[in-house]
Motif scaffolding. Structure first.
Motif, PDB file in Angstrom:
ATOM      1  N   TYR A   1      -2.939   7.349   0.464  1.00  0.00           N
ATOM      2  CA  TYR A   1      -2.913   6.168  -0.402  1.00  0.00           C
ATOM      3  C   TYR A   1      -3.971   6.391  -1.466  1.00  0.00           C
ATOM      4  O   TYR A   1      -5.164   6.322  -1.185  1.00  0.00           O
TER       5      TYR A   1
ATOM      6  N   TYR B   1      -1.294   3.760  -4.512  1.00  0.00           N
ATOM      7  CA  TYR B   1       0.093   3.983  -4.115  1.00  0.00           C
ATOM      8  C   TYR B   1       0.143   5.000  -2.965  1.00  0.00           C
ATOM      9  O   TYR B   1      -0.659   5.938  -2.931  1.00  0.00           O
TER      10      TYR B   1
ATOM     11  N   TRP C   1       2.079   2.455   6.146  1.00  0.00           N
ATOM     12  CA  TRP C   1       2.836   2.714   4.927  1.00  0.00           C
ATOM     13  C   TRP C   1       3.117   1.430   4.158  1.00  0.00           C
ATOM     14  O   TRP C   1       2.609   1.213   3.068  1.00  0.00           O
ATOM     15  N   LYS C   2       3.907   0.542   4.745  1.00  0.00           N
ATOM     16  CA  LYS C   2       4.270  -0.690   4.047  1.00  0.00           C
ATOM     17  C   LYS C   2       4.752  -1.718   5.055  1.00  0.00           C
ATOM     18  O   LYS C   2       5.240  -1.374   6.136  1.00  0.00           O
TER      19      LYS C   2
ATOM     20  N   MET D   1       4.876  -3.206  10.709  1.00  0.00           N
ATOM     21  CA  MET D   1       4.397  -2.293   9.686  1.00  0.00           C
ATOM     22  C   MET D   1       5.080  -0.938   9.834  1.00  0.00           C
ATOM     23  O   MET D   1       5.075  -0.340  10.914  1.00  0.00           O
TER      24      MET D   1
ATOM     25  N   GLN E   1      -3.424  -2.798   7.086  1.00  0.00           N
ATOM     26  CA  GLN E   1      -2.999  -2.819   5.695  1.00  0.00           C
ATOM     27  C   GLN E   1      -2.612  -1.406   5.257  1.00  0.00           C
ATOM     28  O   GLN E   1      -3.084  -0.417   5.844  1.00  0.00           O
ATOM     29  N   PRO E   2      -1.738  -1.294   4.258  1.00  0.00           N
ATOM     30  CA  PRO E   2      -1.290   0.019   3.805  1.00  0.00           C
ATOM     31  C   PRO E   2      -2.460   0.941   3.458  1.00  0.00           C
ATOM     32  O   PRO E   2      -3.449   0.516   2.858  1.00  0.00           O
TER      33      PRO E   2
END
Length: 280
Positions: free
Chosen positions: A75, A113, A154-155, A161, A183-184
């Motif tokens: 990320y 991202y 990831w998402k 998740m 969280q991502p």
């Protein structure tokens, strides 16, 4: 062999004014610039370096360790964007390119991202892709229940998740089995609870155990919490699920079963004040 995009153990071969050249067993050399050279690096000594492309696409070595390497998911934050793509901070002097074709939507400076880092065969460069789905699930997972794996969150999905498992597979942590903040981008260990027919992997953040084992471990945790809080814990089996989850990272059902175990063994009693330690 010098592995581009990976850490390499190489040998100092020769010194020049602007650094040292380090080589593999076959005599292939790469420059380690002077700013990374210290007094311990004499001719013949081994050094642990990461090899990547410099601004002129030449191979160069560094003692810095990137946030992620080739064939890994990370990320990362966008630090610049332009007509050829977005550039990510991955912990090295030269930023990492995400070409326009590898972006799902235009990437914005300052945002993070999830990306997959890989070697582009056409250019020979290390690049990243935001289309990480195409890099996952391409090999059959060989895990069994209880295997420990490394994951990156990831998402979010409706039921939990989505995760990347060992940089190779898709996995899922379910909300009704996960009782900690996620969280991502977070990386951690997890355990396989099931490999599904579609190759996706169901995960847990604790090793799979029987219901009795899980209840006994939680009962021990609750008892320690009562002792540490001077014999009183202001929670009961009538407390809210959210309050129980915040305190013990478990479901209300598991909490009630563990409290029942402690009550039955006469180690505690339950009052309006909460759970009270019984002394012999």
């Amino acid at each position: 062999m010098i592995n581009l995009g990976k850490r390499n153990i190489l040998t100092v071969a020769r010194a020049v004014d602007f650094g040292v050249y380090v080589s593999d067993e076959a005599g292939n050399e790469v420059l380690l610039p002077a700013r990374y050279v210290d007094e311990s690096m004499s001719i013949g000594s081994e050094v642990d370096v990461f090899v990547y492309n410099d601004s002129e696409d030449r191979l160069v070595a560094t003692t810095e360790v990137p946030l992620a390497m080739v064939n890994e998911v990370a990320y990362l934050e966008v630090v610049d964007a332009g007509r050829i793509g977005a550039f990510l901070d991955w912990g090295l002097a030269k930023d990492l390119l995400v070409p326009l074709r590898e972006q799902k939507t235009p990437m914005r400076v300052g945002k993070k991202y999830p990306v997959y880092i890989y070697l582009d065969n056409a250019s020979g460069r290390i690049v990243a892709s935001a289309k990480i789905e195409k890099f996952l699930g391409n090999v059959i997972p060989r895990y069994k229940r209880g295997d420990r794996v490394n994951i990156m969150i990831w998402k979010p999905a409706e039921i939990g998740m989505q995760c990347v498992v060992d940089n190779l597979h898709k996995g899922m942590l379910y909300d009704n089995q996960t009782f900690r903040f996620l969280q991502p981008g977070m990386k951690m260990e997890a355990w396989v609870s099931k490999v599904r027919d579609d190759g996706k992997i169901d995960l847990r953040l604790d090793p799979p155990r029987s219901g009795r084992e899980r209840s006994e471990r939680l009962a021990d945790t609750i008892l320690r919490a009562i002792v540490d809080n001077h014999g009183v814990l202001e929670l009961t089996d009538r407390s809210s699920p959210d309050e129980i989850k915040r305190t013990f990272q478990c479901s209300k059902r598991d909490f009630k079963q563990a409290v029942g175990h402690l009550l039955k063994s006469k180690k505690i009693e339950q009052t309006q004040r909460g759970l009270i330690l019984l002394t012999e």
